[in-house]
Design an enzyme around this catalytic site. Sequence first.
Site, PDB file in Angstrom:
ATOM      1  N   ASP A  38       0.866  -1.182   0.000  1.00  0.00           N
ATOM      2  CA  ASP A  38       0.000   0.000   0.000  1.00  0.00           C
ATOM      3  C   ASP A  38       0.900   1.229   0.000  1.00  0.00           C
ATOM      4  O   ASP A  38       1.858   1.303   0.786  1.00  0.00           O
ATOM      5  CB  ASP A  38      -0.882  -0.007   1.255  1.00  0.00           C
ATOM      6  CG  ASP A  38      -1.780   1.226   1.297  1.00  0.00           C
ATOM      7  OD1 ASP A  38      -1.389   2.214   1.960  1.00  0.00           O
ATOM      8  OD2 ASP A  38      -2.809   1.207   0.598  1.00  0.00           O
ATOM      9  N   HIS A 120       3.309  13.527 -17.282  1.00  0.00           N
ATOM     10  CA  HIS A 120       3.989  14.761 -17.649  1.00  0.00           C
ATOM     11  C   HIS A 120       4.206  15.602 -16.397  1.00  0.00           C
ATOM     12  O   HIS A 120       3.359  15.645 -15.495  1.00  0.00           O
ATOM     13  CB  HIS A 120       3.238  15.519 -18.739  1.00  0.00           C
ATOM     14  CG  HIS A 120       1.985  16.243 -18.342  1.00  0.00           C
ATOM     15  ND1 HIS A 120       1.987  17.534 -17.831  1.00  0.00           N
ATOM     16  CD2 HIS A 120       0.690  15.864 -18.385  1.00  0.00           C
ATOM     17  CE1 HIS A 120       0.740  17.911 -17.598  1.00  0.00           C
ATOM     18  NE2 HIS A 120      -0.056  16.921 -17.925  1.00  0.00           N
ATOM     19  N   GLU A 166       4.209  18.639 -22.203  1.00  0.00           N
ATOM     20  CA  GLU A 166       2.980  17.953 -22.640  1.00  0.00           C
ATOM     21  C   GLU A 166       1.936  18.988 -23.001  1.00  0.00           C
ATOM     22  O   GLU A 166       1.196  18.845 -23.956  1.00  0.00           O
ATOM     23  CB  GLU A 166       2.472  17.049 -21.516  1.00  0.00           C
ATOM     24  CG  GLU A 166       1.252  16.214 -21.884  1.00  0.00           C
ATOM     25  CD  GLU A 166      -0.094  16.903 -21.660  1.00  0.00           C
ATOM     26  OE1 GLU A 166      -0.106  17.985 -21.024  1.00  0.00           O
ATOM     27  OE2 GLU A 166      -1.119  16.382 -22.119  1.00  0.00           O
ATOM     28  N   GLU A 167       1.891  20.051 -22.221  1.00  0.00           N
ATOM     29  CA  GLU A 167       0.825  21.059 -22.408  1.00  0.00           C
ATOM     30  C   GLU A 167       0.959  21.812 -23.728  1.00  0.00           C
ATOM     31  O   GLU A 167       0.026  22.454 -24.168  1.00  0.00           O
ATOM     32  CB  GLU A 167       0.836  22.052 -21.233  1.00  0.00           C
ATOM     33  CG  GLU A 167       0.591  21.425 -19.874  1.00  0.00           C
ATOM     34  CD  GLU A 167      -0.836  20.940 -19.662  1.00  0.00           C
ATOM     35  OE1 GLU A 167      -1.645  20.990 -20.615  1.00  0.00           O
ATOM     36  OE2 GLU A 167      -1.158  20.518 -18.535  1.00  0.00           O
TER      37      GLU A 167
END
Length: 433
Positions: A38, A120, A166-167
């Site tokens: 976890d 990203h 990425e943007e």
Amino acid sequence: MPAIRLVAAGAAGALAAALLTATATPVSARPSLAAAPDIPVANVKAHLSQLQSIATANGGNRAHGRTGYRASVDYVKAKLDAAGYTTTLQQFTSGGATGWNLIADWPGGDTNHVIMAGSHLDSVTAGPGINDNGSGSAAVLETALAVARENLQPTKHLRFGWWGAEELGLIGSKAYVNSLSTADRGRIDGYLNFDMIASPNPGYFVYDDDTALEKVFKDWFAAKGIATEIETEGDGRSDHAPFKNAGVPVGGLFSGADYIKTASQAQKWGGTSGQAFDRCYHSSCDTSSNINDTALDNNTDAIANAIWTLSTATAPPPGTVFENTADVTVPDAGAAVESPVTVSGISGNAPAALAVGVDIRHTWRGDLVVDLVAPDGTAYRLKNSSSNDSADNVIATYTVNASAEIANGTWKLRVRDVAAQDTGYINSWKLTF
Ligand code: DTR
Ligand code: ZN
Ligand code: ZN
Ligand code: CA
């Protein structure tokens, strides 16, 4: 102190790539092949807090070409170097500014079979980008650190990536995929993408690209009693797209952006219907307070499960059987019926001698036409009808040359009764790989 090696790669088109590789000695501890641990969500939130501080100290954002982005890269890289990863900075230029991808390889595993996870690391210029996409970046980072803490010794090689720009249009991930040879692309058995996984009004969306990868995520959420939907906002909207376009199997998770949560979605997931999954998408309010901790926790644990499951799974031994024992009535002199079998975990194509075990109960088997249908829809005739074959039942094993077919996917047995009177049903059928 890790050794630094500068390897200048030749300029590739508009993107000049230079590689900085730091090699550190992996930590030594008992090897682990157990189930995924976890992941403490507090650890993930601590990374988000650091990314928030970085944005605050660098003009309020972590965008490509701004100081906040390189500071974000340095933070993530330092954590990975300290944990024993082999890290590589891949430099590229876009819009006149320098950007970097950060690649981290966990030493060991079969490098001909790579499981990769990525997200990203850049934000938009409007804000710190804590959900978009600090959430994915922090979750992937903490999963990688858990691999090191557990000293996981996977069968397959583990690689992690944090993408730049990425943007601006998936620039960094495109640069990475373009820098790979065809052979290296073929060595990536799966790429998992995580872009926005802690939206304040969250949904639980699973990419519906590769069926085996999708199943790993859907099974985990189902076991937790969490409903999921397939991600339908369009394939091209994040960094899995360049991998998918290069033929790499892809999967991933998403908690929603500017689309509006419906009443039925609020019924299953809670939250507020009629409101966007993330009202601060691409805005200055995408800060540390723009995070749903439960979604962050669940999605990070789902990522860890996928990494452990996919990298430690060994190919099933030869003779693996996939069977469907559900009865399916065959309408008398009627339309064809189909019985599905979903094959997963078999890499590559099906064998040239695929055994198809058929058990159809019928009082005049000459009525029946039987086909095997591959996942891509190709039909292979197993049995033709014959007016003078009045014997009962079709209980036989057929051998099919299915070597042109990808093994994983949903295969079907298609049966049609072409003559009136005498009826029957599919009792069971199976594929043996
Ligand atoms: N384009 C991503 C956010 C985004 C929008 N739709 C999807 C679907 C799947 C993954 C991500 C997204 C961004 O703004 O970074
Ligand atoms: Zn975005
Ligand atoms: Zn994003
Ligand atoms: Ca009949």
